[in-house]
Scaffold this motif. Structure first.
Motif, PDB file in Angstrom:
ATOM      1  N   GLU A   7       0.807  -1.216   0.000  1.00 34.73           N
ATOM      2  CA  GLU A   7       0.000   0.000   0.000  1.00 34.73           C
ATOM      3  C   GLU A   7       0.848   1.278   0.000  1.00 34.73           C
ATOM      4  N   ILE A   8       2.167   1.155   0.186  1.00 28.37           N
ATOM      5  CA  ILE A   8       3.046   2.326   0.179  1.00 28.37           C
ATOM      6  C   ILE A   8       4.107   2.127  -0.908  1.00 28.37           C
ATOM      7  N   PRO A   9       3.979   2.843  -2.022  1.00 32.43           N
ATOM      8  CA  PRO A   9       4.965   2.688  -3.088  1.00 32.43           C
ATOM      9  C   PRO A   9       6.371   3.075  -2.616  1.00 32.43           C
ATOM     10  N   SER A  10       7.358   2.416  -3.173  1.00 28.22           N
ATOM     11  CA  SER A  10       8.748   2.656  -2.750  1.00 28.22           C
ATOM     12  C   SER A  10       9.184   4.093  -3.005  1.00 28.22           C
ATOM     13  N   HIS A  11       8.688   4.715  -4.083  1.00 25.97           N
ATOM     14  CA  HIS A  11       9.086   6.105  -4.332  1.00 25.97           C
ATOM     15  C   HIS A  11       8.524   7.043  -3.254  1.00 25.97           C
ATOM     16  N   CYS A  12       7.401   6.668  -2.648  1.00 28.74           N
ATOM     17  CA  CYS A  12       6.854   7.459  -1.536  1.00 28.74           C
ATOM     18  C   CYS A  12       7.714   7.284  -0.286  1.00 28.74           C
ATOM     19  N   LEU A  13       8.087   6.045  -0.006  1.00 29.14           N
ATOM     20  CA  LEU A  13       8.934   5.788   1.160  1.00 29.14           C
ATOM     21  C   LEU A  13      10.237   6.561   1.078  1.00 29.14           C
ATOM     22  N   ALA A  14      10.764   6.700  -0.127  1.00 28.50           N
ATOM     23  CA  ALA A  14      12.013   7.429  -0.308  1.00 28.50           C
ATOM     24  C   ALA A  14      11.858   8.907   0.053  1.00 28.50           C
ATOM     25  N   LEU A  15      10.652   9.428  -0.018  1.00 27.60           N
ATOM     26  CA  LEU A  15      10.415  10.844   0.291  1.00 27.60           C
ATOM     27  C   LEU A  15      10.065  11.095   1.755  1.00 27.60           C
ATOM     28  N   PHE A  16       9.627  10.077   2.470  1.00 32.69           N
ATOM     29  CA  PHE A  16       9.158  10.268   3.844  1.00 32.69           C
ATOM     30  C   PHE A  16      10.190  10.941   4.738  1.00 32.69           C
ATOM     31  N   ASP A  17      11.463  10.592   4.575  1.00 32.31           N
ATOM     32  CA  ASP A  17      12.480  11.178   5.451  1.00 32.31           C
ATOM     33  C   ASP A  17      12.720  12.658   5.144  1.00 32.31           C
ATOM     34  N   ARG A  18      12.171  13.164   4.050  1.00 32.70           N
ATOM     35  CA  ARG A  18      12.337  14.574   3.689  1.00 32.70           C
ATOM     36  C   ARG A  18      11.179  15.437   4.180  1.00 32.70           C
ATOM     37  N   PHE A  19      10.095  14.806   4.637  1.00 34.82           N
ATOM     38  CA  PHE A  19       8.922  15.566   5.063  1.00 34.82           C
ATOM     39  C   PHE A  19       9.237  16.525   6.210  1.00 34.82           C
ATOM     40  N   SER A  20      10.001  16.071   7.167  1.00 25.11           N
ATOM     41  CA  SER A  20      10.327  16.927   8.311  1.00 25.11           C
ATOM     42  C   SER A  20      11.118  18.153   7.859  1.00 25.11           C
ATOM     43  N   ALA A  21      12.092  17.936   6.990  1.00 25.32           N
ATOM     44  CA  ALA A  21      12.870  19.058   6.461  1.00 25.32           C
ATOM     45  C   ALA A  21      11.971  20.009   5.669  1.00 25.32           C
ATOM     46  N   TYR A  22      11.016  19.460   4.945  1.00 26.77           N
ATOM     47  CA  TYR A  22      10.078  20.283   4.183  1.00 26.77           C
ATOM     48  C   TYR A  22       9.243  21.152   5.124  1.00 26.77           C
ATOM     49  N   VAL A  23       8.682  20.540   6.157  1.00 26.06           N
ATOM     50  CA  VAL A  23       7.852  21.270   7.123  1.00 26.06           C
ATOM     51  C   VAL A  23       8.677  22.353   7.825  1.00 26.06           C
ATOM     52  N   ASP A  24       9.942  22.060   8.091  1.00 26.99           N
ATOM     53  CA  ASP A  24      10.823  23.016   8.769  1.00 26.99           C
ATOM     54  C   ASP A  24      11.374  24.084   7.834  1.00 26.99           C
ATOM     55  N   GLY A  25      11.034  24.019   6.532  1.00 31.69           N
ATOM     56  CA  GLY A  25      11.516  25.013   5.573  1.00 31.69           C
ATOM     57  C   GLY A  25      12.970  24.820   5.188  1.00 31.69           C
ATOM     58  N   GLU A  26      13.480  23.603   5.353  1.00 35.64           N
ATOM     59  CA  GLU A  26      14.892  23.339   5.087  1.00 35.64           C
ATOM     60  C   GLU A  26      15.163  22.810   3.678  1.00 35.64           C
ATOM     61  N   LEU A  27      14.124  22.443   2.935  1.00 40.01           N
ATOM     62  CA  LEU A  27      14.342  21.970   1.560  1.00 40.01           C
ATOM     63  C   LEU A  27      14.391  23.166   0.626  1.00 40.01           C
ATOM     64  N   GLN A  28      15.326  23.130  -0.292  1.00 42.00           N
ATOM     65  CA  GLN A  28      15.512  24.240  -1.225  1.00 42.00           C
ATOM     66  C   GLN A  28      15.519  23.730  -2.658  1.00 42.00           C
ATOM     67  N   GLY A  29      15.321  24.630  -3.583  1.00 39.83           N
ATOM     68  CA  GLY A  29      15.517  24.387  -4.992  1.00 39.83           C
ATOM     69  C   GLY A  29      14.787  23.185  -5.544  1.00 39.83           C
ATOM     70  N   GLU A  30      15.517  22.398  -6.329  1.00 42.83           N
ATOM     71  CA  GLU A  30      14.942  21.263  -7.045  1.00 42.83           C
ATOM     72  C   GLU A  30      14.359  20.217  -6.104  1.00 42.83           C
ATOM     73  N   GLU A  31      15.003  20.001  -4.965  1.00 40.90           N
ATOM     74  CA  GLU A  31      14.493  18.996  -4.016  1.00 40.90           C
ATOM     75  C   GLU A  31      13.110  19.398  -3.512  1.00 40.90           C
ATOM     76  N   ARG A  32      12.937  20.671  -3.204  1.00 42.25           N
ATOM     77  CA  ARG A  32      11.642  21.164  -2.745  1.00 42.25           C
ATOM     78  C   ARG A  32      10.599  21.073  -3.862  1.00 42.25           C
ATOM     79  N   ARG A  33      10.978  21.496  -5.063  1.00 36.66           N
ATOM     80  CA  ARG A  33      10.046  21.450  -6.199  1.00 36.66           C
ATOM     81  C   ARG A  33       9.617  20.014  -6.506  1.00 36.66           C
ATOM     82  N   ALA A  34      10.564  19.084  -6.439  1.00 41.36           N
ATOM     83  CA  ALA A  34      10.242  17.679  -6.731  1.00 41.36           C
ATOM     84  C   ALA A  34       9.267  17.119  -5.691  1.00 41.36           C
ATOM     85  N   LEU A  35       9.476  17.459  -4.429  1.00 40.66           N
ATOM     86  CA  LEU A  35       8.568  16.988  -3.385  1.00 40.66           C
ATOM     87  C   LEU A  35       7.181  17.601  -3.566  1.00 40.66           C
ATOM     88  N   GLU A  36       7.123  18.890  -3.849  1.00 38.54           N
ATOM     89  CA  GLU A  36       5.833  19.545  -4.048  1.00 38.54           C
ATOM     90  C   GLU A  36       5.101  18.976  -5.263  1.00 38.54           C
TER      91      GLU A  36
END
Length: 87
Positions: A7-36
């Motif tokens: 029920e959880i695709p592997s590409h989603c699992l790969a992004l889960f560890d970035r959610f906290s950085a995203y919420v904290d405003g720590e993702l920048q540039g392409e990494e942020r755009r790709a997550l969004e």
């Protein structure tokens, strides 16, 4: 290596560890755009991100409180009971 639950695709699992950085405003540039971009098309990740955001908000509202010594001792004893001793 544990298998990814179906029920959880592997590409989603790969992004889960970035959610906290995203919420904290720590993702920048392409990494942020790709997550969004991913969030626009993935309802499961949107729910996960919303849950994380809500959890952080609740924790910030509650604040920190000292742990009662009786509880601290119980937790310490419980943790010791799970320690593995070498033979």
């Amino acid at each position: 290596m544990p298998q990814t639950p179906p029920e959880i695709p592997s590409h989603c699992l790969a992004l889960f560890d970035r959610f906290s950085a995203y919420v904290d405003g720590e993702l920048q540039g392409e990494e942020r755009r790709a997550l969004e971009e991913h969030l626009q098309h993935c309802p499961k990740c949107r729910v996960c991100l919303a849950t994380l955001t809500q959890s952080i908000r609740i924790c910030n509202q509650v604040g920190s409180r000292p742990v009662p010594q009786s509880l601290s001792l119980k937790l310490e004893n419980l943790a010791k009971s799970f320690q593995v001793t070498e033979t």
